[in-house]
Design an enzyme around this catalytic site. Structure first.
Site, PDB file in Angstrom:
ATOM      1  CB  CYS A   1      -0.993  -0.041   1.147  1.00  0.00           C
ATOM      2  SG  CYS A   1      -2.413   1.015   0.812  1.00  0.00           S
TER       3      CYS A   1
ATOM      4  CG  HIS B   1      -3.471  -3.338   4.404  1.00  0.00           C
ATOM      5  ND1 HIS B   1      -2.198  -2.847   4.559  1.00  0.00           N
ATOM      6  CD2 HIS B   1      -4.190  -2.361   3.788  1.00  0.00           C
ATOM      7  CE1 HIS B   1      -2.157  -1.607   4.064  1.00  0.00           C
ATOM      8  NE2 HIS B   1      -3.340  -1.294   3.586  1.00  0.00           N
TER       9      HIS B   1
HETATM   10  N1  GLN Z   1      -2.005   6.897   2.084  1.00  0.00           N
HETATM   11  C1  GLN Z   1      -2.192   6.023   0.961  1.00  0.00           C
HETATM   12  C2  GLN Z   1      -3.561   6.107   0.303  1.00  0.00           C
HETATM   13  O1  GLN Z   1      -4.550   6.363   0.966  1.00  0.00           O
HETATM   14  C3  GLN Z   1      -1.887   4.599   1.391  1.00  0.00           C
HETATM   15  C4  GLN Z   1      -2.844   4.050   2.410  1.00  0.00           C
HETATM   16  C5  GLN Z   1      -2.396   2.728   2.988  1.00  0.00           C
HETATM   17  O2  GLN Z   1      -1.204   2.472   3.122  1.00  0.00           O
HETATM   18  N2  GLN Z   1      -3.323   1.883   3.399  1.00  0.00           N
HETATM   19  O3  GLN Z   1      -3.677   5.892  -0.888  1.00  0.00           O
END
Ligand code: GLN
Length: 234
Positions: free
Chosen positions: A89, A191
């Site tokens: 992510c 995740h």
């Molecule tokens: N901040 C990033 C987004 O919202 C990644 C979010 C995350 O790592 N879950 O796209």
């Protein structure tokens, strides 16, 4: 000795992806392999390792992590010498050319993956994902299950392959692909932690690091969880 470095868990630890290191450590030890896991905090020098892990994070900490890694250059050197990198992510977005930071501006990434993350009119992608692995050399990994939570959408350039094809959920967002692979750099939006939900992916990463197939483990209990998630299949 397999050396695993978890990069900046204090910035990229929001979504429980630290569990990926625990899964890799256990699955290696259960086969009698020696493992050392280093938690590399923001500002610490990026050490030499065989496998680097990056997790998800909020927009602000993500931009700070990108800036620190850009200055450190240790991850760039590691990729040059063929180390394996597994990013989730925010960690995935950081590896690309640009991503969107908290003020909405395009922020430079590390340029280690030929991908670009943008913000579109689409709603934040939150929920379960199922994806079929399609990247060359990784297709023995069974269907991926995971949980996504991201605002950004990631476009793949010619220098990467998609890790997987989305069956359920959003993934990269615009073309039904999920994640990206280039050489030994592997990235995903999932995740879960994703390696707890997908031991096949954990083992494929370990095999890449040790350079030979690993003995199978008894994953019956994980299979029960997987069956439950795979029932989402459309
Ligand atoms: N901040 C990033 C987004 O919202 C990644 C979010 C995350 O790592 N879950 O796209």
């Amino acid at each position: 000795m397999i050396r695993i470095a978890v990069l900046y868990p204090d910035l990229l630890g929001t979504y429980g992806d630290g569990g990926n290191a625990q899964v890799l450590e256990c699955r290696a030890r259960w086969r009698g392999l020696e493992v050392a896991v280093a938690q590399v905090l923001a500002g610490d020098e990026v050490p030499d390792a065989d496998l680097y892990l990056l997790g998800g994070g909020e927009d602000g900490p993500q931009a700070r992590a990108a800036d620190l890694l850009q200055r450190d250059r240790g991850l760039h050197r590691a990729v040059d010498r063929g180390a394996t990198v597994f990013a989730v992510c925010a960690g995935y977005q950081i590896l690309g050319h640009h991503f969107i930071s908290s003020d909405g501006s395009a922020t430079p990434g590390l340029g280690l993956l030929d991908v670009e993350t943008v913000r579109t009119d689409e709603r934040r992608a939150v929920g379960e994902v199922l994806a079929e692995v399609v990247a060359r050399g990784w297709t023995a990994v069974p269907t991926l299950t995971g949980f996504e939570n991201h605002g950004g959408r990631t476009r793949l350039g010619a220098g990467v392959e998609p890790l997987a094809h989305v069956e359920y959920g959003v993934g990269n967002g615009e073309d039904a692909t999920e994640g990206a692979v280039a050489g030994n750099v592997v990235a995903t939006y999932l995740h879960g932690p994703v390696l707890a939900r997908n031991p096949g992916l954990a083992d494929a990463l370990l095999e890449r690091v040790v350079g030979s197939p690993l003995a199978p483990l008894n994953d019956e209990r994980i299979a029960l969880l997987r069956d439950d998630r795979l029932a989402l299949r459309p």
